[in-house]
Design an enzyme around this catalytic site. Structure first.
Site, PDB file in Angstrom:
ATOM      1  N   LEU A 121       5.001   1.446  11.233  1.00 46.14           N
ATOM      2  CA  LEU A 121       5.616   0.603  10.400  1.00 46.14           C
ATOM      3  C   LEU A 121       4.560  -0.796  10.171  1.00 46.14           C
ATOM      4  O   LEU A 121       4.585  -1.221   9.030  1.00 46.14           O
ATOM      5  CB  LEU A 121       6.876  -0.299  11.013  1.00 46.14           C
ATOM      6  CG  LEU A 121       8.181   0.584  11.275  1.00 46.14           C
ATOM      7  CD1 LEU A 121       9.238   0.016  12.029  1.00 46.14           C
ATOM      8  CD2 LEU A 121       8.651   1.175   9.928  1.00 46.14           C
ATOM      9  N   CYS A 122       3.717  -0.954  11.192  1.00 43.05           N
ATOM     10  CA  CYS A 122       2.913  -2.079  11.128  1.00 43.05           C
ATOM     11  C   CYS A 122       1.773  -1.530  10.042  1.00 43.05           C
ATOM     12  O   CYS A 122       1.443  -2.472   9.154  1.00 43.05           O
ATOM     13  CB  CYS A 122       2.261  -2.424  12.357  1.00 43.05           C
ATOM     14  SG  CYS A 122       3.284  -3.006  13.466  1.00 43.05           S
ATOM     15  N   THR A 123       1.432  -0.312  10.136  1.00 42.00           N
ATOM     16  CA  THR A 123       0.370   0.107   9.140  1.00 42.00           C
ATOM     17  C   THR A 123       0.971   0.002   7.621  1.00 42.00           C
ATOM     18  O   THR A 123       0.238  -0.395   6.942  1.00 42.00           O
ATOM     19  CB  THR A 123       0.049   1.543   9.409  1.00 42.00           C
ATOM     20  OG1 THR A 123      -0.520   1.611  10.759  1.00 42.00           O
ATOM     21  CG2 THR A 123      -1.001   1.961   8.651  1.00 42.00           C
TER      22      THR A 123
END
Length: 120
Positions: free
Chosen positions: A10-12
């Site tokens: 998700l962060c990526t």
């Protein structure tokens, strides 16, 4: 932008979307991302993804910046998904906080960027 973990899907996805958005450069916005990961992990993450914006470590004192911004998750010891748009005078002009495990919709970031006047 605060994010929980380097290398997480998700962060990526969120950072990739912002890094690729032409509005960031067009509006003269300095993108920076903060997590509680240590510096070597963030350096490896930035190198692996080709990010050209700062990834800042809030590792020690652990979560101090995330706490000050009100986005520290005490249960996990990580930053929550929080985004801020801060003007050159240091005034927060826009913010969003997303619950754990959910992406911040890129459309929210895009709307905030479009409210920034283009540099002359």
């Amino acid at each position: 932008m605060c994010f929980p973990f380097a290398f997480s899907p998700l962060c990526t996805a969120e950072l990739d979307a912002l890094a690729a958005d032409p509005e960031v450069a067009a509006r003269g916005v300095q993108l920076a991302a903060v997590s509680c990961d240590p510096v070597p992990a963030l350096r490896a993450f930035a190198d692996a993804r080709g990010y050209r914006f700062p990834l800042l470590s809030d590792f020690w004192p652990h979560g101090a910046l995330a706490r000050a911004l009100g986005v520290f998750d005490h249960a996990t010891g990580t930053a929550l998904r929080g985004s801020l748009l801060i003007d050159p005078g240091g005034v927060v002009r826009w913010s969003v906080l997303q619950e754990a495990g959910r992406l911040r919709p890129h459309a929210l970031h895009r709307q905030a960027l479009q409210a920034v006047p283009s540099p002359a």
